[in-house]
Scaffold this active site. Structure first.
Site, PDB file in Angstrom:
ATOM      1  N   ARG B  47       0.830  -1.208   0.000  1.00 40.46           N
ATOM      2  CA  ARG B  47       0.000   0.000   0.000  1.00 40.46           C
ATOM      3  C   ARG B  47       0.856   1.247   0.000  1.00 40.46           C
ATOM      4  NH1 ARG B  47      -3.909  -0.175   4.951  1.00 40.46           N
ATOM      5  NH2 ARG B  47      -4.458   1.815   4.087  1.00 40.46           N
ATOM      6  N   GLY B  48       0.215   2.401  -0.275  1.00 44.42           N
ATOM      7  CA  GLY B  48       0.953   3.655  -0.414  1.00 44.42           C
ATOM      8  C   GLY B  48       1.161   3.890  -1.903  1.00 44.42           C
ATOM      9  N   ALA B  49       0.777   5.066  -2.401  1.00 48.08           N
ATOM     10  CA  ALA B  49       0.727   5.306  -3.843  1.00 48.08           C
ATOM     11  C   ALA B  49       2.037   4.991  -4.573  1.00 48.08           C
ATOM     12  CB  ALA B  49       0.279   6.740  -4.105  1.00 48.08           C
ATOM     13  N   ARG B  90      -6.447  -1.567  -8.150  1.00 45.75           N
ATOM     14  CA  ARG B  90      -6.797  -0.434  -7.276  1.00 45.75           C
ATOM     15  C   ARG B  90      -7.221   0.719  -8.181  1.00 45.75           C
ATOM     16  NH1 ARG B  90      -4.302  -0.209  -2.137  1.00 45.75           N
ATOM     17  NH2 ARG B  90      -5.423   1.732  -1.866  1.00 45.75           N
ATOM     18  N   GLN B 199      -1.509   3.945  11.299  1.00 45.77           N
ATOM     19  CA  GLN B 199      -0.272   3.905  10.514  1.00 45.77           C
ATOM     20  C   GLN B 199       0.931   4.392  11.311  1.00 45.77           C
ATOM     21  OE1 GLN B 199      -3.119   5.283   9.442  1.00 45.77           O
ATOM     22  NE2 GLN B 199      -3.580   4.654   7.341  1.00 45.77           N
ATOM     23  N   ASP B 240      -1.219  14.258   0.648  1.00 42.84           N
ATOM     24  CA  ASP B 240      -1.761  13.441  -0.443  1.00 42.84           C
ATOM     25  C   ASP B 240      -1.939  14.280  -1.704  1.00 42.84           C
ATOM     26  OD1 ASP B 240      -1.911  11.238   1.133  1.00 42.84           O
ATOM     27  OD2 ASP B 240      -4.043  11.428   1.576  1.00 42.84           O
ATOM     28  N   ASN B 250      -4.595  15.630   3.493  1.00 45.36           N
ATOM     29  CA  ASN B 250      -3.719  14.599   4.055  1.00 45.36           C
ATOM     30  C   ASN B 250      -4.508  13.788   5.075  1.00 45.36           C
ATOM     31  OD1 ASN B 250      -1.108  13.351   4.154  1.00 45.36           O
ATOM     32  ND2 ASN B 250      -0.798  14.303   6.164  1.00 45.36           N
ATOM     33  N   LYS B 251      -3.869  12.763   5.594  1.00 41.08           N
ATOM     34  CA  LYS B 251      -4.475  11.857   6.581  1.00 41.08           C
ATOM     35  C   LYS B 251      -5.291  12.608   7.628  1.00 41.08           C
ATOM     36  CE  LYS B 251      -3.860   8.244   6.645  1.00 41.08           C
ATOM     37  NZ  LYS B 251      -4.717   7.416   5.784  1.00 41.08           N
TER      38      LYS B 251
END
Lengths: 353, 353
Positions: B47-49, B90, B199, B240, B250-251
């Protein structure tokens, strides 16, 4: 609403909700033995300062009710023994000692007046019941006073648990929410999870759903988002200790909610009885000790330790934080609502000067 | 520091860390079959772009390496098939399509120049490796640039995971922290748990302990306390998506950390490559959708669902929050540091106007 009493004397037994299992299971326990009740306080089956006080008082009632003899001296000896056992359960709980002293004093008064063993028995039971009744009545009074600050349509954000499970019943900040609901105001509640011990997710959500009051749960990361999205009209939460300056100590996370409320112009209220106001302590005397690091490393779960991180990571786990008076819109007590400047209004409320 | 690569091509195999089990177990998986790798992306083992982009590119490399024939047309057909399968893993991951298109375009260029099957094979493998290498190099460059903002003795608060496990390796905000550490600066890190998906507690703590960088974990309720106690010198976290106005998504939890930083005069930096800057989207076009409510109701645990609340309680679970430019001290990119006013500095950085 039916008032949930987390500890109660029913006939000659004490029954209580084992809060360690809430909300996973609703386990009610009962006993006729004050030693078992002492164990329940020690093991945190019962928690929250006023609830512990009531439990200790009922422990004395159990000792009185089940003392087999009818001799006054033997009964008084049994009561002194019970007080000793019960006082060793949670050595830092001020309410515990206050309740034990109050019941013991009553027993000694009646004994001195040459009362019979049965008269002392009755006096102990009535005094314990009075402690419970007075706490609930005070909460309901605070609720009515605080509910004036709530309008129909409001969404109220609350933190931690300040409800029936933290008191003899009804609650402080949650008591205000209950009172507004009972007055027919259409309100909604946003409850924060309240990491690390999750009192919001576990206890507040459970209590509000039980009463049918609409509640949404958020992670503690979502307070700023909720406020900036216009989802929060007011904040109501509790206080562990209020200084005469208006600074107050409460569950970790309270301080940052106060800053976020100020930033978004959301009124921020704390609700606590005047017995919470401490006229002797000053801000520099408030030491924030660190609690067990495993609370931060795990998530609360009654059946096993569930680590959410590397088990030996260092953590911070402050027991509480301190919110300064400039972030507090008003303080609700059973004697009325205190407004800034608190160093004037709180002294007045306590009858000082 | 040895750079942890969460996905890598080793010989004719791809190996990757199954991040669903971090930090409970460090499970490395490997395959020669691009279909298995596609499944790993779909199931969020990876995971993670940027990490997903690299994995997809390596999937194309696997298809090329293990195509049994030596005919160019058959190999190109196999690559088109692999691209199709990998692109369906995805559907919202922009990096995924960007990486697949880049590798496919390279294959077509070489094929057009009448290259042999082996020449196409090599080109695909090299292009995939280039995508990985460039991401790591960019992170290291950003790290060096951002590390200028850090002094020896600083304690840095970070949120979520912006490290090796979210990128091809090294990380963005965590890359800045690593670069400062590699330069010999004595720094400490405070990592927020980052509920609901943890996370910070799971990935950031694990990465920093692996590198020997001092880290303390806090619950998300403790940010205000930590700042008011003087325990935080600077905040570094990721983004992001950054708008030309300087607003950034962002998160969840980023926004309230920014408010708390401002309140306590703590510098607040975001770190992201210029590819994160989106010149086309405006603030009113950023829709914050809600994610799966069970993330808020449970704590992350790979082996079972561990509920922390009443399982059917309603929740809010915003996918991200938005921090306005007036709360951001500076934005660190691989092209330098942007300062306010961002509507000037970010346009300049992108070469617009």
């Amino acid at each position: 609403l039916e008032i949930l009493k987390p500890v109660d004397l029913v006939g000659d037994e004490v029954k209580w909700l084992d809060t360690r299992f809430v909300p996973w299971e609703e386990i009610w326990r009962k006993t006729k033995d004050y030693r078992r009740l002492a164990q329940a306080i020690k093991d945190m089956e019962i928690r929250g300062a006023p609830a512990i006080g009531v439990a200790a008082a009922f422990g004395m009632a159990l000792a009185a009710l089940h003392y087999p003899g009818n001799d006054l001296e033997g009964l008084m000896e049994e009561l002194r023994k019970a007080k000793e056992v019960l006082s060793k359960t949670r050595p830092t709980a001020v309410n515990l000692f206050w309740a034990l002293d109050r019941v013991m004093k009553k027993a000694e008064e009646v004994a001195k007046e040459k009362g019979s063993a049965d008269e002392v028995r009755n006096a102990v039971v009535e005094e314990a019941k009075a402690i419970q009744r007075e706490d609930i009545e005070m909460n309901m009074k605070m609720g009515k006073i605080g509910a004036k600050l709530i309008e129909s349509g409001d969404t109220i954000l609350t933190h931690c648990n300040t409800g029936s499970l933290a008191t003899a019943g009804y609650g402080t900040a949650l008591g205000v929410i209950r009172a507004a609901w009972e007055e027919g105001k259409e309100i909604k509640v946003i409850a924060t999870e309240t990491r690390p011990v999750d009192q919001g997710a576990r206890l507040t959500v459970w209590e509000l759903k039980r009463d049918g009051i609409p509640v949404k749960l958020i992670s503690d990361t979502m307070v700023g988002y909720a406020m900036s999205s216009g989802l929060v009209d007011k904040v109501f939460l509790g206080a562990d200790r209020i200084l005469l300056s208006g600074h107050f100590a409460n569950k970790i996370g309270t301080y940052q909610i106060a800053i976020l409320a100020k930033h978004h112009n959301v009124p921020f209220y704390t609700v606590a009885p005047t017995s919470t106001i401490d006229p002797k302590t000053t801000l520099d005397q408030l030491i924030i000790e660190q609690r067990n690091p495993d609370e931060v490393r795990t998530c609360p779960y009654p059946y096993q330790k569930v680590y959410v991180t590397v088990p030996d990571v260092e953590v911070l786990n402050p027991a509480f934080d301190v919110t300064p008076p400039e972030l507090v819109t008003a303080i609700v007590t059973e004697k009325g609502i205190a407004y800034p400047p608190y160093w004037v209004s709180l002294r007045k409320m306590l009858g000082l000067d």
